[in-house]
Design a protein around this motif. Structure first.
Motif, PDB file in Angstrom:
ATOM      1  N   VAL A   1       0.841  -1.187   0.000  1.00  0.00           N
ATOM      2  CA  VAL A   1       0.000   0.000   0.000  1.00  0.00           C
ATOM      3  C   VAL A   1       0.878   1.239   0.000  1.00  0.00           C
ATOM      4  N   GLY A   2       0.542   2.189  -0.877  1.00  0.00           N
ATOM      5  CA  GLY A   2       1.317   3.414  -0.945  1.00  0.00           C
ATOM      6  C   GLY A   2       2.527   3.311  -1.853  1.00  0.00           C
ATOM      7  N   THR A   3       2.771   2.144  -2.440  1.00  0.00           N
ATOM      8  CA  THR A   3       3.866   1.979  -3.383  1.00  0.00           C
ATOM      9  C   THR A   3       3.283   1.754  -4.761  1.00  0.00           C
ATOM     10  N   GLY A   4       4.178   1.582  -5.742  1.00  0.00           N
ATOM     11  CA  GLY A   4       3.707   1.318  -7.089  1.00  0.00           C
ATOM     12  C   GLY A   4       3.385  -0.132  -7.346  1.00  0.00           C
TER      13      GLY A   4
ATOM     14  N   SER B   1      -5.368  -2.568  -7.036  1.00  0.00           N
ATOM     15  CA  SER B   1      -5.088  -1.285  -6.408  1.00  0.00           C
ATOM     16  C   SER B   1      -3.614  -0.954  -6.587  1.00  0.00           C
ATOM     17  N   VAL B   2      -3.330   0.223  -7.132  1.00  0.00           N
ATOM     18  CA  VAL B   2      -1.963   0.712  -7.280  1.00  0.00           C
ATOM     19  C   VAL B   2      -1.878   2.058  -6.578  1.00  0.00           C
ATOM     20  N   ARG B   3      -0.981   2.136  -5.580  1.00  0.00           N
ATOM     21  CA  ARG B   3      -0.857   3.345  -4.755  1.00  0.00           C
ATOM     22  C   ARG B   3      -2.195   3.724  -4.119  1.00  0.00           C
ATOM     23  N   GLY B   4      -2.942   2.697  -3.726  1.00  0.00           N
ATOM     24  CA  GLY B   4      -4.223   2.933  -3.083  1.00  0.00           C
ATOM     25  C   GLY B   4      -5.342   3.323  -4.021  1.00  0.00           C
ATOM     26  N   ARG B   5      -5.099   3.289  -5.319  1.00  0.00           N
ATOM     27  CA  ARG B   5      -6.095   3.711  -6.305  1.00  0.00           C
ATOM     28  C   ARG B   5      -6.571   2.501  -7.102  1.00  0.00           C
TER      29      ARG B   5
ATOM     30  N   ASN C   1       1.112 -10.386  -2.772  1.00  0.00           N
ATOM     31  CA  ASN C   1       0.303  -9.264  -3.245  1.00  0.00           C
ATOM     32  C   ASN C   1      -0.850  -9.717  -4.140  1.00  0.00           C
TER      33      ASN C   1
END
Length: 200
Positions: free
Chosen positions: A6-9, A22-26, A103
């Motif tokens: 979470v928070g990374t790429g 989810s990438v960078r929480g998105r 992941n």
């Protein structure tokens, strides 16, 4: 699923239910069904090469495009734009999605179940099984379906889920509760051929 990305790429990918990414929480789930299928197949391999032939079998089944390699390249390019170019690597055998197995919920599920089987304490075993089963949000590959996934990957995962559920129930029978009785009634109705649910 573990939260170390979470928070990374690095994407967090769920296939035990509808596809989630989810990438960078998105959230970045592909809208095209064939792209979802391709991503699910790459995610299951989690860093290992996936041959183009396997991708083609999963995505197009018995109706492949005329130029499988070129069309696969186009689909991979679209996934790279969505996830980040560095996350899908071209390898001699095909393509690899560069994520850690933990992941991807299906891979994490298998690791937790395997760890439970090695546990020497019932409480530890049960905790691992509960964590593994909690990753399931529905039938696998709900919106990334393909005949190949339904035939090859989904049955394997479902069988492991049911075996894990049977073992967790066996452990719970040491101190049964009304909730466990109700759960067993539901499971025997849904899976009448699973003898271990009836035996419980």
């Amino acid at each position: 699923m573990t939260g170390n990305a979470v928070g990374t790429g690095v994407p967090l990918i769920g296939v035990l239910g509808s596809l989630t990414v989810s990438v960078r929480g998105r959230p970045v789930v592909p809208t095209a069904s064939r792209l979802r299928t391709m991503l699910a197949v790459l995610a299951l391999a989690a860093g290992e090469p996936v041959p183009i032939g396997r991708l083609a079998a999963a995505v197009w089944g018995d109706d492949p495009p005329q130029d499988v390699r070129r069309t696969t390249q186009v689909y991979v390019a679209r996934l790279r734009r969505l996830l980040g170019a560095e996350l899908i690597r071209t390898v001699p055998a095909g393509y690899a999605l560069m994520v850690e197995p933990d992941n991807v919920d299906a891979r994490l599920f298998v690791r937790l179940v395997d760890a439970a089987a090695r546990a020497t304490e019932p409480d530890t075993e049960r905790a691992l099984l509960v964590a593994a089963l909690a990753l399931w949000r529905g039938d696998p590959f709900q919106d990334a379906r393909s005949a190949w996934l339904d035939r090859v990957e989904a049955p394997r995962l479902v069988d492991r889920r049911l075996a894990a559920l049977e073992r967790r129930i066996e452990l719970d029978l040491a101190d049964p509760s009304p909730a466990l009785v109700a759960e067993l009634q539901g499971l025997t109705a849904r899976y009448p051929l699973r003898e271990r649910f009836w035996a419980s």
